[in-house]
Design a protein around this motif. Sequence first.
Motif, mmCIF file in Angstrom:
data_model
loop_
_atom_site.group_PDB
_atom_site.id
_atom_site.type_symbol
_atom_site.label_atom_id
_atom_site.label_comp_id
_atom_site.label_asym_id
_atom_site.label_seq_id
_atom_site.Cartn_x
_atom_site.Cartn_y
_atom_site.Cartn_z
ATOM 1 N N LEU A 69 25.734 -18.635 43.029
ATOM 2 C CA LEU A 69 25.874 -19.278 44.337
ATOM 3 C C LEU A 69 24.773 -20.298 44.631
ATOM 4 O O LEU A 69 24.804 -20.970 45.653
ATOM 5 N N THR A 70 23.811 -20.423 43.739
ATOM 6 C CA THR A 70 22.680 -21.332 43.945
ATOM 7 C C THR A 70 23.154 -22.783 43.991
ATOM 8 O O THR A 70 23.910 -23.218 43.133
ATOM 9 N N GLN A 71 22.670 -23.494 45.007
ATOM 10 C CA GLN A 71 23.001 -24.913 45.134
ATOM 11 C C GLN A 71 21.793 -25.798 44.835
ATOM 12 O O GLN A 71 21.951 -26.944 44.430
ATOM 13 N N GLU A 72 20.582 -25.259 45.054
ATOM 14 C CA GLU A 72 19.374 -26.024 44.784
ATOM 15 C C GLU A 72 18.310 -25.077 44.237
ATOM 16 O O GLU A 72 18.114 -23.981 44.741
ATOM 17 N N THR A 73 17.620 -25.527 43.215
ATOM 18 C CA THR A 73 16.628 -24.710 42.510
ATOM 19 C C THR A 73 15.224 -25.243 42.747
ATOM 20 O O THR A 73 15.013 -26.451 42.758
ATOM 21 N N LEU A 74 14.287 -24.327 42.946
ATOM 22 C CA LEU A 74 12.871 -24.680 42.960
ATOM 23 C C LEU A 74 12.276 -24.217 41.643
ATOM 24 O O LEU A 74 12.448 -23.060 41.249
ATOM 25 N N LEU A 75 11.601 -25.123 40.976
ATOM 26 C CA LEU A 75 10.962 -24.816 39.699
ATOM 27 C C LEU A 75 9.463 -24.717 39.932
ATOM 28 O O LEU A 75 8.823 -25.687 40.316
#
Length: 110
Positions: free
Chosen positions: A96-102
């Motif tokens: 369901l992730t739409q935006e990832t923080l790395l």
Amino acid sequence: MLKIESQPQKYILKDSSYACLDKSKVSFPLTIRPIQSGDRFFPYGMKGSKLLSDYLTDRHLSIFEKRRTLVLGDKQGHIIWLVNHRPDARFCVNDLTQETLLFSFFNRKK
């Protein structure tokens, strides 16, 4: 030095030096601190929670390495990443992730 990059989609990097977390699950501000007695987290890829001290013992870290280990915490005080080891499963990227923080953390040595 903590580095945070935003990726506009689901992004997974399989390297313990990085944590790919779901942006919608992370609440700012973030804090970096040494581990404390009684700290628990939900290691990604494992079932249930685990004491950080037990996790690090299972990884055969020396007492000196354990004392140098840091955690990244969110606004509520949840541990979201055992820095350079493993992220907390509750904050990881999923279908369901739409935006990832790395996240990455590099220790500067002088």
